[in-house]
Design an enzyme around this catalytic site. Structure first.
Site, PDB file in Angstrom:
ATOM      1  N   HIS A  34       5.519  -7.712   0.838  1.00 43.10           N
ATOM      2  CA  HIS A  34       4.171  -7.175   1.038  1.00 43.10           C
ATOM      3  C   HIS A  34       3.173  -8.128   0.370  1.00 43.10           C
ATOM      4  O   HIS A  34       3.578  -9.162  -0.182  1.00 43.10           O
ATOM      5  CB  HIS A  34       4.073  -5.743   0.493  1.00 43.10           C
ATOM      6  CG  HIS A  34       4.573  -5.605  -0.914  1.00 43.10           C
ATOM      7  ND1 HIS A  34       3.955  -6.217  -1.985  1.00 43.10           N
ATOM      8  CD2 HIS A  34       5.643  -4.947  -1.432  1.00 43.10           C
ATOM      9  CE1 HIS A  34       4.607  -5.928  -3.086  1.00 43.10           C
ATOM     10  NE2 HIS A  34       5.645  -5.163  -2.787  1.00 43.10           N
ATOM     11  N   HIS A  37       3.964  -9.642  -3.048  1.00 36.43           N
ATOM     12  CA  HIS A  37       4.847 -10.814  -3.039  1.00 36.43           C
ATOM     13  C   HIS A  37       4.092 -12.061  -2.570  1.00 36.43           C
ATOM     14  O   HIS A  37       4.253 -13.148  -3.129  1.00 36.43           O
ATOM     15  CB  HIS A  37       6.020 -10.598  -2.084  1.00 36.43           C
ATOM     16  CG  HIS A  37       6.917  -9.453  -2.439  1.00 36.43           C
ATOM     17  ND1 HIS A  37       7.007  -8.315  -1.675  1.00 36.43           N
ATOM     18  CD2 HIS A  37       7.772  -9.273  -3.475  1.00 36.43           C
ATOM     19  CE1 HIS A  37       7.898  -7.487  -2.215  1.00 36.43           C
ATOM     20  NE2 HIS A  37       8.363  -8.038  -3.318  1.00 36.43           N
ATOM     21  N   MET A 184       1.138  -1.860  -4.668  1.00 38.60           N
ATOM     22  CA  MET A 184       2.066  -2.151  -3.568  1.00 38.60           C
ATOM     23  C   MET A 184       3.485  -2.226  -4.098  1.00 38.60           C
ATOM     24  O   MET A 184       3.735  -2.746  -5.179  1.00 38.60           O
ATOM     25  CB  MET A 184       1.685  -3.461  -2.904  1.00 38.60           C
ATOM     26  CG  MET A 184       0.433  -3.331  -2.098  1.00 38.60           C
ATOM     27  SD  MET A 184       0.251  -4.735  -0.995  1.00 38.60           S
ATOM     28  CE  MET A 184      -1.343  -4.324  -0.304  1.00 38.60           C
ATOM     29  N   SER A 186       7.771  -2.172  -2.355  1.00 37.82           N
ATOM     30  CA  SER A 186       8.666  -1.966  -1.206  1.00 37.82           C
ATOM     31  C   SER A 186       9.099  -0.511  -1.146  1.00 37.82           C
ATOM     32  O   SER A 186       9.374   0.027  -0.074  1.00 37.82           O
ATOM     33  CB  SER A 186       9.893  -2.866  -1.325  1.00 37.82           C
ATOM     34  OG  SER A 186       9.501  -4.200  -1.547  1.00 37.82           O
ATOM     35  N   ARG A 187       9.163   0.152  -2.291  1.00 39.91           N
ATOM     36  CA  ARG A 187       9.621   1.544  -2.335  1.00 39.91           C
ATOM     37  C   ARG A 187       8.574   2.537  -1.831  1.00 39.91           C
ATOM     38  O   ARG A 187       8.916   3.703  -1.594  1.00 39.91           O
ATOM     39  CB  ARG A 187      10.043   1.926  -3.754  1.00 39.91           C
ATOM     40  CG  ARG A 187      11.345   1.242  -4.186  1.00 39.91           C
ATOM     41  CD  ARG A 187      11.882   1.835  -5.480  1.00 39.91           C
ATOM     42  NE  ARG A 187      13.234   1.383  -5.779  1.00 39.91           N
ATOM     43  CZ  ARG A 187      13.532   0.356  -6.588  1.00 39.91           C
ATOM     44  NH1 ARG A 187      12.576  -0.314  -7.197  1.00 39.91           N
ATOM     45  NH2 ARG A 187      14.793   0.011  -6.793  1.00 39.91           N
TER      46      ARG A 187
END
Ligand code: AMP
Length: 283
Positions: A34, A37, A184, A186-187
């Protein structure tokens, strides 16, 4: 952009790149990339000629009842994003490549890994330091970039690099947030629409801490209990911890005198979200 899946091929690339006198920047990730990163990739590029991104969901940093199996993965999308960011190499190893069946060696940063997230995830940081140490030995970066989102991880990695003399400079990049303030992650994908809405309370609780502090409140217990009350009244989130520690050492805070990390972990259903802010020392 190259996608490299083996350590030997990675070493060949590293040797060739070093021979050309190029500086290597490195961003370790677990993929499902996202904007957070991508901000690290952009930061790495400022200090390096070639950027390597690793995408590896590291089993040793997950506890037995955690989300290793269902951690979101989308390599094609990650590859496309890395290409857009002009990454030189995506290192995308398999578990067999990274851990032999005889693996016995771990890196442990004592004390630092037992507090905050380490209380509810007792083997997590051992997994993180071990994989990052391995990746540093494979990628041999001049600089590596980590996110302030995982504040404790950043402190631990810096400690590890200093203690074990890894020849790499560690940069820490700011937290990237959604428009409504949610950090933000990933989870975030796990959240139901209702939980997603409620999860904005985490950032609001950190903003409340910032405001209290800016308004002259230096009683950390009172700041923490106001944060707790806000989260409990405005969401169904179950608080794992709200803590304040010294931002560099993770020891007891000296609010006002030294930078203080205010960090929290809260469950929305089974999804554990973390976030933090730093209350800067006043001089
Ligand atoms: P992960 O893929 O979750 O292991 O994260 C890889 C790197 O990205 C770590 O250094 C994280 O701290 C960083 N990162 C994750 N989310 C964010 C974010 N919202 N803002 C900045 N950095 C982040």
């Amino acid at each position: 952009m190259k996608v490299i899946r083996t350590i030997s091929e990675m070493r060949n690339w590293v040797n060739a790149t070093r021979q050309k006198g190029k500086r290597i920047g490195f961003v370790p990730t677990m993929g499902f990339l996202h904007e957070g990163h991508l901000s690290l990739i952009r930061e790495a590029r400022k200090f390096a000629d070639q950027v390597v991104v690793s995408i590896y969901v590291n089993p040793t940093q997950f506890g037995p009842n955690e989300d290793f199996d269902r951690y979101p993965r989308d390599f094609q999308r990650d590859e496309r994003l890395c290409r857009q960011e002009e990454v030189s190499v995506v290192f995308y190893p398999t578990n067999d490549e990274m851990y032999s069946p005889f693996h016995k060696t771990y890196i442990i940063t004592e004390d630092l890994s037992g507090v905050l997230c380490g209380r509810s995830r007792p083997t997590h940081f051992r997994g993180v330091t071990t994989i990052v140490g391995k990746l540093f030995n494979i990628v041999q970066p001049d600089i590596a970039v980590f996110g302030q989102k995982d504040a404790q991880q950043a402190v631990i990695i810096k400690r590890m690099v200093a203690d074990l003399n890894f020849p790499v400079e560690i940069k820490v990049a700011p937290i990237v947030r959604e428009m409504d303030g949610l950090a933000m992650s990933s989870r975030n994908k796990y959240l139901t629409p209702q939980q997603r809405k409620e999860a904005t309370v985490l950032y609001r609780s950190l903003q409340l801490a910032e405001k209290e502090y800016a308004d002259g409140n230096t009683d950390i217990q009172s700041i923490k209990s106001k944060m707790r009350k806000l989260i409990e009244t405005e969401s169904s989130g179950k608080i794992d911890y709200i803590e304040a520690v010294d931002a560099e050492t993770l020891d007891a805070p000296q609010l006002g005198k030294r930078d203080t990390l205010v960090a929290l972990a809260v469950y929305f259903g089974n999804t554990r979200l973390i976030d933090n802010t730093i209350l800067k020392k006043q001089n």
